[in-house]
Design an enzyme around this catalytic site. Structure first.
Site, short mmCIF file in Angstrom:
data_model
loop_
_atom_site.label_atom_id
_atom_site.label_comp_id
_atom_site.label_asym_id
_atom_site.label_seq_id
_atom_site.Cartn_x
_atom_site.Cartn_y
_atom_site.Cartn_z
N GLY A 14 44.83 48.90 47.83
CA GLY A 14 43.52 49.05 48.48
C GLY A 14 43.69 49.12 49.99
NE ARG A 77 42.49 52.91 39.51
CZ ARG A 77 42.16 51.66 39.86
NH1 ARG A 77 43.11 50.76 40.04
NH2 ARG A 77 40.92 51.32 40.04
N GLY A 78 49.05 54.29 41.35
CA GLY A 78 50.22 55.17 41.21
C GLY A 78 51.55 54.46 41.18
CG ASP A 116 49.17 41.37 44.89
OD1 ASP A 116 48.64 42.49 45.13
OD2 ASP A 116 48.59 40.48 44.26
CB THR A 138 45.74 41.90 51.09
OG1 THR A 138 44.56 41.60 50.35
CG2 THR A 138 46.41 40.60 51.45
CB ILE A 139 40.52 42.34 53.11
CG1 ILE A 139 40.11 42.50 51.64
CG2 ILE A 139 40.51 43.67 53.84
CD1 ILE A 139 38.63 42.84 51.45
CG ASP A 142 45.97 37.86 47.64
OD1 ASP A 142 46.45 38.69 48.44
OD2 ASP A 142 45.52 38.18 46.53
NE ARG A 278 14.43 39.50 45.82
CZ ARG A 278 13.50 38.87 45.11
NH1 ARG A 278 13.85 37.91 44.25
NH2 ARG A 278 12.22 39.20 45.24
O1 F6P Z 1 42.74 43.45 47.11
C1 F6P Z 1 41.74 43.95 47.92
C2 F6P Z 1 40.50 44.17 47.13
O2 F6P Z 1 39.53 44.67 48.03
C3 F6P Z 1 39.99 42.96 46.36
O3 F6P Z 1 39.37 42.02 47.17
C4 F6P Z 1 39.11 43.62 45.32
O4 F6P Z 1 39.00 42.85 44.15
C5 F6P Z 1 39.86 44.88 45.01
O5 F6P Z 1 40.68 45.16 46.14
C6 F6P Z 1 38.98 46.06 44.74
O6 F6P Z 1 39.77 47.17 44.48
P1 F6P Z 1 39.23 48.65 44.21
O7 F6P Z 1 39.56 49.42 45.46
O8 F6P Z 1 40.03 49.11 43.05
O9 F6P Z 1 37.78 48.58 43.94
#
Ligand code: F6P
Length: 360
Positions: A14, A77-78, A116, A138-139, A142, A278
């Site tokens: 991501g 996905r790759g 990861d 990563t945001i 982790d 909400r």
């Molecule tokens: O790992 C980063 C992240 O933004 C997570 O916080 C979230 O669960 C996931 O990626 C979402 O991924 P996608 O881009 O497949 O929606």
């Protein structure tokens, strides 16, 4: 020692604000060290298809420091070791083809910028003899072995701003607002954004919640005269004895997609509290936009260190933030682990001390 003259760089998983800042630092530092840089598009897909590569010079990265996303494209996905190709078995191992492309392109080393999953792939290629340096991204914050990852600070700043905005509307309508944030199986974003935004309850994956305790905390606030409450929920939060809320289950080449817990908690609170509730899902907004100054600096330090390592012939390592230094740590130590929020983390203790509820 291998003399490095030509390297590849790719971004995987991501996206996170700061990816472009790393690419820029890698390209500029490598150029100044006399090293040619080839950008590989869409993660390791660029090693499956040489037409998805391009030379990167300093002029190609001018002006990208402040841009979110990645100029190289990315995918989660790759995985070339389990490439999703459809069909009955679903996956094919294309890793040898990547190694062939790597040598045909006469690359001496690869800088892999990813989370990861991507670092796991990098480690597998390293075991097959590819000289690799990893950069953690990563945001979610982790990744094991580094105190911070670029992207996290930007995501927290955005989420805190969103919580600020929700405060005013919550107060005006005397509602409970539930905010779902990202983070997968770690509660870093929820905890930091929740504290920064002054949330009343924060639910994180590391602490299973009991709805009775959440209700009790909100009632307690009301007994002091507060007429609204803000609840921050990490996407990976789960109730006592329950499981995470999933949008899409894991399948070949795809990890499980978390999400929906905000709606679940909001509905349960509305039913229990008989009070308008909400929910808001911040979702991918947390990954967008310009990186904060902190993330730009961290990303630049990571990129510079990655080039320094490969010029010294140090491979199979990930650059890690270990204040005040950026240090190399073995990829082997990082993969397969998740850095979750420690239960003795001082911010957790302080948040409790100032009255934040965690539903336990
Ligand atoms: O790992 C980063 C992240 O933004 C997570 O916080 C979230 O669960 C996931 O990626 C979402 O991924 P996608 O881009 O497949 O929606």
């Amino acid at each position: 020692m291998l003399s490095v003259r030509k390297i590849g760089v790719l971004t995987g998983g991501g996206d996170a604000p700061g990816l472009n800042a790393v690419i820029r630092a890698v390209v500029k530092a490598a150029f100044n060290a006399g090293i040619e840089v080839i950008g590989l598009e869409d993660s390791f897909d660029g090693l499956l298809d040489p037409s998805r590569t391009r030379q990167l010079q300093p002029s190609d990265v001018t002006g990208i420091l402040r841009l979110g996303g990645t100029i190289l494209g990315t995918t989660n996905r790759g995985n070339p070791f389990e490439y999703p190709v459809g069909g009955p078995d679903g996956n094919t191992d294309y890793s040898e083809r990547c190694i062939e492309t790597f040598s045909k392109m006469k690359l001496d080393a690869l800088v892999v910028i990813g989370g990861d999953g991507t670092l796991q792939i990098a480690h597998q290629f390293h075991l097959k003899g590819m000289p690799i340096v990893g950069v953690p991204k990563t945001i979610d914050n982790d990744i094991w072995g580094t105190t911070s990852c670029f992207g996290f600070d930007t995501a927290v700043a955005f989420a805190a701003d969103a919580i600020d905005r929700l405060h005013t509307t919550a107060e005006a309508h005397r509602r409970i607002m539930v905010v779902e944030v990202m983070g997968r199986y770690a509660g870093w974003i929820a905890l930091h954004a929740g504290v920064a935004g002054g949330a009343d309850v924060i639910l994180i994956p590391e602490i299973a919640y009991d709805l009775d305790r959440v209700v009790a905390r909100i009632r307690e606030r009301e007994s002091f005269g507060a007429r609204f409450s803000i609840v921050v929920v990490a996407e990976g939060a789960k109730p006592h004895g329950g499981d995470v809320t999933v949008i899409e289950s894991a399948r070949a080449g795809h990890v499980e997609r978390l999400g929906g817990i905000g709606a679940v908690v909001a509905k349960a609170l509305q039913d229990r509290m008989v009070k308008e509730t909400r929910h808001v899902v911040l979702g991918h907004l947390q990954r967008g936009g310009a990186p904060t100054a902190f993330d730009r600096v961290l990303a630049t330090r990571f990129g510079g260190k990655a080039v320094e390592l490969l010029t010294r012939g140090v491979f199979g390592r990930m650059v890690a933030n270990n204040p005040p230094d950026i240090v190399p740590i073995p990829l082997a130590d990082v993969v397969g682990k998740t850095k979750t929020v420690p239960l003795d983390y001082d911010l957790l203790r302080t948040a409790r001390a100032i009255g934040v509820g965690f539903g336990d």
